[in-house]
Design a protein around this motif. Sequence first.
Motif, PDB file in Angstrom:
ATOM      1  N   ASN A 282      53.703 -29.013  27.096  1.00 26.34           N
ATOM      2  CA  ASN A 282      53.803 -29.739  25.818  1.00 26.34           C
ATOM      3  C   ASN A 282      53.653 -31.249  25.985  1.00 26.34           C
ATOM      4  O   ASN A 282      54.355 -32.035  25.364  1.00 26.34           O
ATOM      5  N   MET A 283      52.735 -31.642  26.854  1.00 28.57           N
ATOM      6  CA  MET A 283      52.453 -33.059  27.056  1.00 28.57           C
ATOM      7  C   MET A 283      51.022 -33.341  26.594  1.00 28.57           C
ATOM      8  O   MET A 283      50.080 -32.671  27.025  1.00 28.57           O
ATOM      9  N   LEU A 284      50.866 -34.311  25.691  1.00 28.60           N
ATOM     10  CA  LEU A 284      49.555 -34.685  25.172  1.00 28.60           C
ATOM     11  C   LEU A 284      49.141 -36.014  25.788  1.00 28.60           C
ATOM     12  O   LEU A 284      49.890 -37.000  25.724  1.00 28.60           O
ATOM     13  N   LEU A 285      47.961 -36.051  26.375  1.00 27.35           N
ATOM     14  CA  LEU A 285      47.436 -37.274  26.997  1.00 27.35           C
ATOM     15  C   LEU A 285      46.159 -37.682  26.278  1.00 27.35           C
ATOM     16  O   LEU A 285      45.192 -36.921  26.230  1.00 27.35           O
ATOM     17  N   HIS A 286      46.152 -38.887  25.718  1.00 26.09           N
ATOM     18  CA  HIS A 286      45.012 -39.377  24.928  1.00 26.09           C
ATOM     19  C   HIS A 286      44.281 -40.479  25.683  1.00 26.09           C
ATOM     20  O   HIS A 286      44.906 -41.372  26.267  1.00 26.09           O
ATOM     21  N   SER A 287      42.929 -40.448  25.652  1.00 26.27           N
ATOM     22  CA  SER A 287      42.104 -41.466  26.302  1.00 26.27           C
ATOM     23  C   SER A 287      40.840 -41.668  25.482  1.00 26.27           C
ATOM     24  O   SER A 287      40.621 -41.005  24.467  1.00 26.27           O
ATOM     25  N   ASP A 288      39.986 -42.589  25.946  1.00 29.49           N
ATOM     26  CA  ASP A 288      38.670 -42.729  25.321  1.00 29.49           C
ATOM     27  C   ASP A 288      37.705 -41.759  25.991  1.00 29.49           C
ATOM     28  O   ASP A 288      38.112 -40.919  26.805  1.00 29.49           O
ATOM     29  N   GLN A 289      36.415 -41.894  25.678  1.00 33.43           N
ATOM     30  CA  GLN A 289      35.419 -40.972  26.233  1.00 33.43           C
ATOM     31  C   GLN A 289      34.718 -41.558  27.449  1.00 33.43           C
ATOM     32  O   GLN A 289      33.540 -41.305  27.682  1.00 33.43           O
ATOM     33  N   GLY A 290      35.430 -42.354  28.235  1.00 38.84           N
ATOM     34  CA  GLY A 290      34.856 -42.913  29.457  1.00 38.84           C
ATOM     35  C   GLY A 290      34.444 -41.832  30.440  1.00 38.84           C
ATOM     36  O   GLY A 290      35.018 -40.728  30.462  1.00 38.84           O
ATOM     37  N   SER A 291      33.479 -42.149  31.278  1.00 34.80           N
ATOM     38  CA  SER A 291      32.953 -41.150  32.214  1.00 34.80           C
ATOM     39  C   SER A 291      34.006 -40.660  33.197  1.00 34.80           C
ATOM     40  O   SER A 291      33.956 -39.511  33.642  1.00 34.80           O
ATOM     41  N   VAL A 292      34.970 -41.519  33.541  1.00 33.87           N
ATOM     42  CA  VAL A 292      36.003 -41.083  34.489  1.00 33.87           C
ATOM     43  C   VAL A 292      36.923 -40.043  33.861  1.00 33.87           C
ATOM     44  O   VAL A 292      37.456 -39.166  34.556  1.00 33.87           O
ATOM     45  N   TYR A 293      37.114 -40.117  32.541  1.00 37.01           N
ATOM     46  CA  TYR A 293      37.994 -39.163  31.868  1.00 37.01           C
ATOM     47  C   TYR A 293      37.285 -37.851  31.531  1.00 37.01           C
ATOM     48  O   TYR A 293      37.922 -36.812  31.376  1.00 37.01           O
ATOM     49  N   THR A 294      35.969 -37.898  31.390  1.00 40.39           N
ATOM     50  CA  THR A 294      35.213 -36.671  31.085  1.00 40.39           C
ATOM     51  C   THR A 294      34.702 -35.980  32.347  1.00 40.39           C
ATOM     52  O   THR A 294      34.037 -34.950  32.256  1.00 40.39           O
ATOM     53  N   SER A 295      34.991 -36.549  33.518  1.00 42.25           N
ATOM     54  CA  SER A 295      34.511 -35.954  34.771  1.00 42.25           C
ATOM     55  C   SER A 295      35.204 -34.618  35.043  1.00 42.25           C
ATOM     56  O   SER A 295      36.323 -34.367  34.579  1.00 42.25           O
ATOM     57  N   GLN A 296      34.544 -33.792  35.822  1.00 38.26           N
ATOM     58  CA  GLN A 296      35.090 -32.465  36.133  1.00 38.26           C
ATOM     59  C   GLN A 296      36.377 -32.568  36.932  1.00 38.26           C
ATOM     60  O   GLN A 296      37.324 -31.809  36.699  1.00 38.26           O
ATOM     61  N   ALA A 297      36.426 -33.529  37.877  1.00 36.50           N
ATOM     62  CA  ALA A 297      37.614 -33.657  38.723  1.00 36.50           C
ATOM     63  C   ALA A 297      38.834 -34.029  37.898  1.00 36.50           C
ATOM     64  O   ALA A 297      39.934 -33.482  38.099  1.00 36.50           O
ATOM     65  N   TYR A 298      38.663 -34.933  36.952  1.00 36.49           N
ATOM     66  CA  TYR A 298      39.803 -35.373  36.140  1.00 36.49           C
ATOM     67  C   TYR A 298      40.252 -34.254  35.203  1.00 36.49           C
ATOM     68  O   TYR A 298      41.447 -34.015  35.045  1.00 36.49           O
ATOM     69  N   GLN A 299      39.301 -33.573  34.592  1.00 34.68           N
ATOM     70  CA  GLN A 299      39.650 -32.494  33.674  1.00 34.68           C
ATOM     71  C   GLN A 299      40.369 -31.359  34.403  1.00 34.68           C
ATOM     72  O   GLN A 299      41.305 -30.764  33.870  1.00 34.68           O
ATOM     73  N   ALA A 300      39.944 -31.099  35.630  1.00 34.13           N
ATOM     74  CA  ALA A 300      40.614 -30.053  36.409  1.00 34.13           C
ATOM     75  C   ALA A 300      42.046 -30.466  36.739  1.00 34.13           C
ATOM     76  O   ALA A 300      42.974 -29.638  36.688  1.00 34.13           O
ATOM     77  N   ALA A 301      42.255 -31.738  37.071  1.00 35.79           N
ATOM     78  CA  ALA A 301      43.599 -32.220  37.390  1.00 35.79           C
ATOM     79  C   ALA A 301      44.497 -32.181  36.164  1.00 35.79           C
ATOM     80  O   ALA A 301      45.693 -31.863  36.258  1.00 35.79           O
ATOM     81  N   VAL A 302      43.945 -32.490  34.996  1.00 37.00           N
ATOM     82  CA  VAL A 302      44.714 -32.444  33.749  1.00 37.00           C
ATOM     83  C   VAL A 302      45.170 -31.014  33.459  1.00 37.00           C
ATOM     84  O   VAL A 302      46.345 -30.771  33.124  1.00 37.00           O
ATOM     85  N   LYS A 303      44.261 -30.077  33.593  1.00 30.63           N
ATOM     86  CA  LYS A 303      44.622 -28.674  33.361  1.00 30.63           C
ATOM     87  C   LYS A 303      45.638 -28.193  34.382  1.00 30.63           C
ATOM     88  O   LYS A 303      46.523 -27.392  34.070  1.00 30.63           O
ATOM     89  N   GLY A 304      45.502 -28.660  35.632  1.00 25.39           N
ATOM     90  CA  GLY A 304      46.431 -28.257  36.676  1.00 25.39           C
ATOM     91  C   GLY A 304      47.861 -28.678  36.386  1.00 25.39           C
ATOM     92  O   GLY A 304      48.807 -28.040  36.833  1.00 25.39           O
ATOM     93  N   LYS A 305      48.037 -29.769  35.654  1.00 26.90           N
ATOM     94  CA  LYS A 305      49.377 -30.231  35.301  1.00 26.90           C
ATOM     95  C   LYS A 305      49.856 -29.663  33.962  1.00 26.90           C
ATOM     96  O   LYS A 305      50.956 -30.007  33.506  1.00 26.90           O
ATOM     97  N   GLY A 306      49.026 -28.848  33.322  1.00 23.10           N
ATOM     98  CA  GLY A 306      49.403 -28.260  32.044  1.00 23.10           C
ATOM     99  C   GLY A 306      49.382 -29.248  30.901  1.00 23.10           C
ATOM    100  O   GLY A 306      50.085 -29.071  29.899  1.00 23.10           O
ATOM    101  N   ILE A 307      48.580 -30.285  31.022  1.00 22.83           N
ATOM    102  CA  ILE A 307      48.507 -31.333  30.008  1.00 22.83           C
ATOM    103  C   ILE A 307      47.396 -31.009  29.015  1.00 22.83           C
ATOM    104  O   ILE A 307      46.325 -30.530  29.395  1.00 22.83           O
ATOM    105  N   THR A 308      47.640 -31.286  27.733  1.00 15.45           N
ATOM    106  CA  THR A 308      46.622 -31.130  26.697  1.00 15.45           C
ATOM    107  C   THR A 308      45.886 -32.465  26.542  1.00 15.45           C
ATOM    108  O   THR A 308      46.524 -33.501  26.335  1.00 15.45           O
ATOM    109  N   MET A 309      44.578 -32.436  26.609  1.00 17.75           N
ATOM    110  CA  MET A 309      43.775 -33.658  26.565  1.00 17.75           C
ATOM    111  C   MET A 309      43.329 -33.963  25.137  1.00 17.75           C
ATOM    112  O   MET A 309      42.984 -33.073  24.364  1.00 17.75           O
TER     113      MET A 309
END
Length: 381
Positions: A282-309
Amino acid sequence: MATRVSYPLEIKMKAIEMRLARVPVKEVMEQLGIRNKTQLKTWMRWYRKGEVHRLEQPVGKQYSYGKGPKHSSELEKVKAENRFLKQQLDLPKKVQGTGKEVEPEVAVAWIESIRDEVTVSEACRWIGIARATYYRWKAAAKTERTDATVEKIRGLCIHHKFRYGYRKITALLRAEQRMNHKRVQRIMQREGLQCRVRMKKRKVTGQSAHLAENLLKRQFHAEAPLQKLVTDITYLPFGGKMLYFSSILDLYNGEIVAYSIADKQDTSLVLDTLNQLPKRTNMLLHSDQGSVYTSQAYQAAVKGKGITMSMSRKGTPADNAPIESFHSTLKSETFYLEDLICTTTAIVVQTVRDYINYYNSIRIQTKLNNQSPVDYRRLVA
């Protein structure tokens, strides 16, 4: 008539930092929602001249259009009137007889030549025409000149079989009259008269690999700690080399719960910041659409922590206003306040770390009942 846009100080400073980091003008305009690239040039000129205070001034002008300058004394005003009354007598007229009017072309040219020294109303009164008449003549003359210029440019483009761009067409026109290359470019673009040899090929950038819906929707209030978080990257161009500051802010109490500083704006920077967060649901993390935030590595890490992007819409920094505001406050209350705009890299890093400790534990906020973020969180808990 176009509407003049006033940008907040935070947007201006971020635009300057991005340009100092060699971010392309087009990308800066898209990310920050800036309409005109001339604005960027003006802000950069003020920054390089050390006139940072001008960025805080609202949109405006010295005096109303067409009113002219103010005279320092009554004597100066009388001298100016006498000088132009003499010019009035020398003004060429079509016929010096009753019922005859001044030639429009002559009147417009004469009034334009003295606009810096006398008001339009005074000049019109001297030659006996209404102020509205002058503006009507001026608009008609401009339309005629524009139509003639368009036809001349069209004729040159057709004659040379569209082999010439606006620079060469401008050179040909300047052989006969004064002409600005920007005006020629605008006309050629509007009329579809551009050079057809080696036309530019536009690269289709497409969409980022992992885009998320804007779930935050500018609802910046949270009921509990670590419920809604916002993150972003800002530039620190104050040391011996460019540094990048990534931070995560808790919307519950405005506390900075994670941050990283590096000399590269890559995925490892945001991953290092993300890894400082605990793993919880139940943690929501908000960002812009920068390339570092849309990268596969970052998205995988976000899902690994159970965070909703959640992600901002393109070109709308207001969707992430709290973290944008914090970055502006950090720089305003440290580097700009203490005049640390040209120092060492070590001092930049230490200044940021000291300020975050001060911001979280000491600096009171009105919205937190005049408590610091840490004290507010402990009291509620």
